[in-house]
Design an enzyme around this catalytic site. Structure first.
Site, short mmCIF file in Angstrom:
data_model
loop_
_atom_site.label_atom_id
_atom_site.label_comp_id
_atom_site.label_asym_id
_atom_site.label_seq_id
_atom_site.Cartn_x
_atom_site.Cartn_y
_atom_site.Cartn_z
N ASP B 129 0.84 -1.28 0.09
CA ASP B 129 -0.14 0.15 0.02
C ASP B 129 0.88 1.41 -0.01
OD1 ASP B 129 -2.34 1.32 -0.05
OD2 ASP B 129 -2.64 1.27 2.03
N HIS B 136 -4.42 13.57 0.59
CA HIS B 136 -4.40 12.98 1.86
C HIS B 136 -3.50 13.13 2.82
CE1 HIS B 136 -5.51 9.56 4.59
NE2 HIS B 136 -4.62 8.82 4.29
N GLU B 193 -11.21 3.77 3.26
CA GLU B 193 -10.09 4.59 2.30
C GLU B 193 -10.45 4.22 0.94
OE1 GLU B 193 -6.07 3.95 3.94
OE2 GLU B 193 -6.47 5.70 5.25
N GLU B 195 -9.17 3.68 -2.66
CA GLU B 195 -8.03 3.57 -3.27
C GLU B 195 -8.03 2.95 -4.53
OE1 GLU B 195 -4.81 2.17 -0.92
OE2 GLU B 195 -5.60 2.84 0.91
N ASP B 227 -9.65 0.25 1.66
CA ASP B 227 -8.64 -0.07 2.63
C ASP B 227 -9.13 0.14 4.10
OD1 ASP B 227 -6.30 -1.52 3.85
OD2 ASP B 227 -5.24 0.29 3.56
N ARG B 231 -9.14 3.86 12.86
CA ARG B 231 -8.17 4.95 13.42
C ARG B 231 -7.62 4.85 14.71
NH1 ARG B 231 -6.67 6.22 8.35
NH2 ARG B 231 -8.47 6.74 6.87
N GLN B 234 -4.84 2.06 14.88
CA GLN B 234 -3.66 2.58 14.02
C GLN B 234 -2.98 3.75 14.81
OE1 GLN B 234 -4.92 4.17 10.11
NE2 GLN B 234 -2.88 4.92 9.60
N LYS B 247 -4.97 -1.77 9.97
CA LYS B 247 -5.21 -2.00 9.01
C LYS B 247 -5.47 -3.58 8.35
CE LYS B 247 -4.09 2.17 7.10
NZ LYS B 247 -4.90 3.06 6.10
N THR B 251 -9.22 -5.58 3.59
CA THR B 251 -9.29 -4.65 2.54
C THR B 251 -10.13 -5.22 1.37
OG1 THR B 251 -7.03 -3.95 3.26
CG2 THR B 251 -7.54 -3.59 1.02
N GLU B 357 -10.57 12.42 7.36
CA GLU B 357 -10.54 13.91 6.77
C GLU B 357 -11.76 14.71 6.66
OE1 GLU B 357 -8.12 14.20 2.74
OE2 GLU B 357 -8.09 12.02 3.12
#
Lengths: 407, 407
Positions: B129, B136, B193, B195, B227, B231, B234, B247, B251, B357
């Site tokens: 990744d 971002h 996320e 991607e 993904d 938070r 992490q 993570k 995924t 975000e």
């Protein structure tokens, strides 16, 4: 317990160890074997001769070119197979007529190790590298982060670059800072890292977690490992997502996988205990192993020089705790996954697991004199082309790699 | 170019796309297919009927239950297979008698998508990744590190937890800080996320590197990807080695792999250009793709609500640059490796790729009103159980996942 096969060499391949590996010869395709003294017992040949029919499993799992199918069978089968092999090879075996006293069969199922080529023992799905060695984590250049004693910190490594002992290691090129400017060139701070690693036997389901007290049941066996590191590349790339190209060019493992059972006599307590969250509280207190690993610097113009003596006991978390943590959120483990400790430095200067620590990132050279007729002064800040780093542990064989130039 | 199969639905599965996937039905084992309108063209069945004998390759590569053997064949074969399929399916085909006008064969080789179950398209060796989305990386809570514009920053992800669209996502448990104390419990900051990811076709040798201008030849095709990220987990674990359990619980990828060739018309320049070291200097300037990806929040009590519209063009490095960097030190790529961009946020508030975000890490709730007979005010700081996040891009199908409770 002794064997009728001479196990008096210094390999440690005795009847109490019986490590598994994958070997081939000029005449034999890649297959599963067990090391005993100077020989390998060919389990495929034994299976073909019907030796395992008394055990309730599909013996085709012993006929593959990796250990995966066999490792997936679980510890009950592994124990019975091991018991049977110990019985066949024991000095005082009751089954002497079947192998010890049957020269034809001995010729068919025992292969000289010197005539065998060894291969990567398992097909590796994912490789995870932890960071549970506290002396490495607290080395002079590092900050011990607040999370460190609360959980086994780890990251995902690169499975495709795991190689077997004696694979030459090409010095990586990469991007790093020189005089504070990013450049691309040959790594100038090539290092080794002494580690200990577990291969997963039975995996776990996606979305489920493994309770810490059941986690050892998922371990098939152990290897010693050198996680080669490019310190300059690693240092420049690691913020904020951790090591990448600084680690993914190569990781070397020993060819022999020592089964979990063989390490029972070497149980030890981890470095420190402190209050842990319940999911990491392991009932068993002697949850880690004491396995000495010697680190030698060899090479064309060098005799073998023992640099360090590491030990697998210098960790703050056990493999059981690593697996419980790894699966806590539901991450699935698969047969053949490789789970490593991170660098195993000890408390003294004789027990370091990498040059970063020994030379304080190259600032204080590591020096020694060669012995022999011509005495030479050898100086290393980091590894040079032509150097061989060899890790050795009794019963695991050797984990070595020669540094070759980048071109 | 139009097909005699109706491709007028909103899937984007038209003759210019022809994405590959793995499907099964009640009667058919898992096999390779190509999506066209509301149908899947069964390539295994076509191969069995001898359709590919004019192309110089072993058509057994089209008879497996993953795309790996086929992807490994390289772009020359892929182009010829694609040309042949386009000819067969084109409205003005010269080979109408072989399929279009042959109802028996149509019944044998065309399967309704509504009757098919889709499977993970490739066996994934390693999953990497990257972090090449600049909007971002510069989001309000982050510091842009000095290395960021000099190299594609990335980390190794967890291959075993990559799942196909519509696999339910169990809310992970894990260790995180609450009131500044570490606790173990259900993730409270579950996020997505957006991607974009490439599957590797032909791999590379250990110890060799891929020149940036040859790197696209190693890409088989692309998927859209979510993904999932925890938070809180992490944030507490990531120093100093990067994301791990935050993570590795899941995924999700889309089931359809859009071949490299199909994206040619959508080439675009990356976000910014600046002086790069030679190994990252790509001759081609339109080195990235413009693929809009919509992000919807669905769920039991919600209608489908479009939250964001992302785009794959918002990156500072191309896939070719990512692969050149990834292999610069000799790390081997293997067929089936998955290489992702990292979160694809755009410059505006309507183009964000994650809730971190959008809500400034939960501090500013994301709110909207449902439409329909009963208007409700919906508020999200992070994802709740029962939420479905669905990513959609024309030609890729849907990449969706329902959050289920941790127990």
């Amino acid at each position: 317990m002794t064997s009728w096969i001479d196990t008096g060499d210094d390999s440690g391949f005795c009847l109490d160890v019986l490590p598994y590996g994958i070997f081939s010869t000029e005449d034999l395709d890649a297959r599963i074997g067990v090391a005993i003294g100077r020989y390998i017992l060919d389990l495929k040949a034994l299976a073909e001769e019907g030796f395992f029919t008394t055990i309730d499993f599909d013996s085709s799992a012993l006929m593959g070119s990796t250990l995966n199918d066999y490792a997936a069978l679980g510890k009950q089968v592994h124990k019975q197979v091991r018991d049977l092999i110990q019985e066949l090879l024991a000095h005082a075996t009751r089954r002497g007529a079947e192998l010890r006293d049957n020269q034809d069969r001995r010729d068919r199922v025992l292969v000289k190790r010197s005539q065998a080529t060894l291969h990567l023992p398992m097909s590796i799905g994912d490789y995870t590298d932890f960071f549970v060695g506290p002396y490495h984590a607290q080395n002079p250049g590092s900050t011990l982060h607040r999370n460190y004693l609360n959980q086994p910190i780890g990251y995902h490594g690169r499975a495709s670059s795991v190689v077997i002992s004696e694979t030459p290691i090409r010095r990586p090129k990469g991007q790093f800072l020189l005089d504070n400017n990013p450049i691309f060139g040959d790594c100038q701070k090539l290092d080794f890292e002494v580690e200990f690693a577990a291969f997963i036997g039975q995996g776990s389901e996606h979305g489920s977690s493994i309770p810490v007290d059941e986690a050892e049941d998922h371990i098939f066996g152990f290897v010693i490992m050198n996680d080669w590191s490019a310190r300059d590349i690693q240092n420049w790339e690691s913020s904020p997502l951790g090591p990448f190209n600084g680690k993914n060019f190569a990781t070397t493992i020993s060819p022999w996988v020592v089964p979990l059972e063989a390490l029972e006599p070497f149980r030890e307590h981890p470095v420190s205990s402190r209050p842990l969250l319940p999911y990491l509280q392991q009932k068993r207190e002697d949850s880690v192993y004491s396995v000495p690993i010697t680190v030698s610097l060899n090479g064309k113009q060098l005799l073998s020089h023992e640099m360090f003596k590491c030990n697998t006991k210098y960790v703050v978390f056990s493999f059981a705790q690593m697996l419980a943590h790894h699966t806590a959120g539901g991450c699935p483990l698969r047969t053949g996954d490789l789970i490593a400790t991170g660098t195993l430095s000890g408390p003294s200067r004789k027990e370091l697991g990498c040059l970063l620590e020994a030379t304080k990132n190259g600032s204080e050279p590591y020096e020694f004199h060669t012995s022999g007729p011509e005495t030479k002064n050898i100086v290393r800040r980091y590894l040079e082309d032509g150097d061989i780093i060899e890790l050795k542990a009794s019963g695991f064989g050797s984990c070595s790699g020669l540094i070759v130039s980048s071109e």
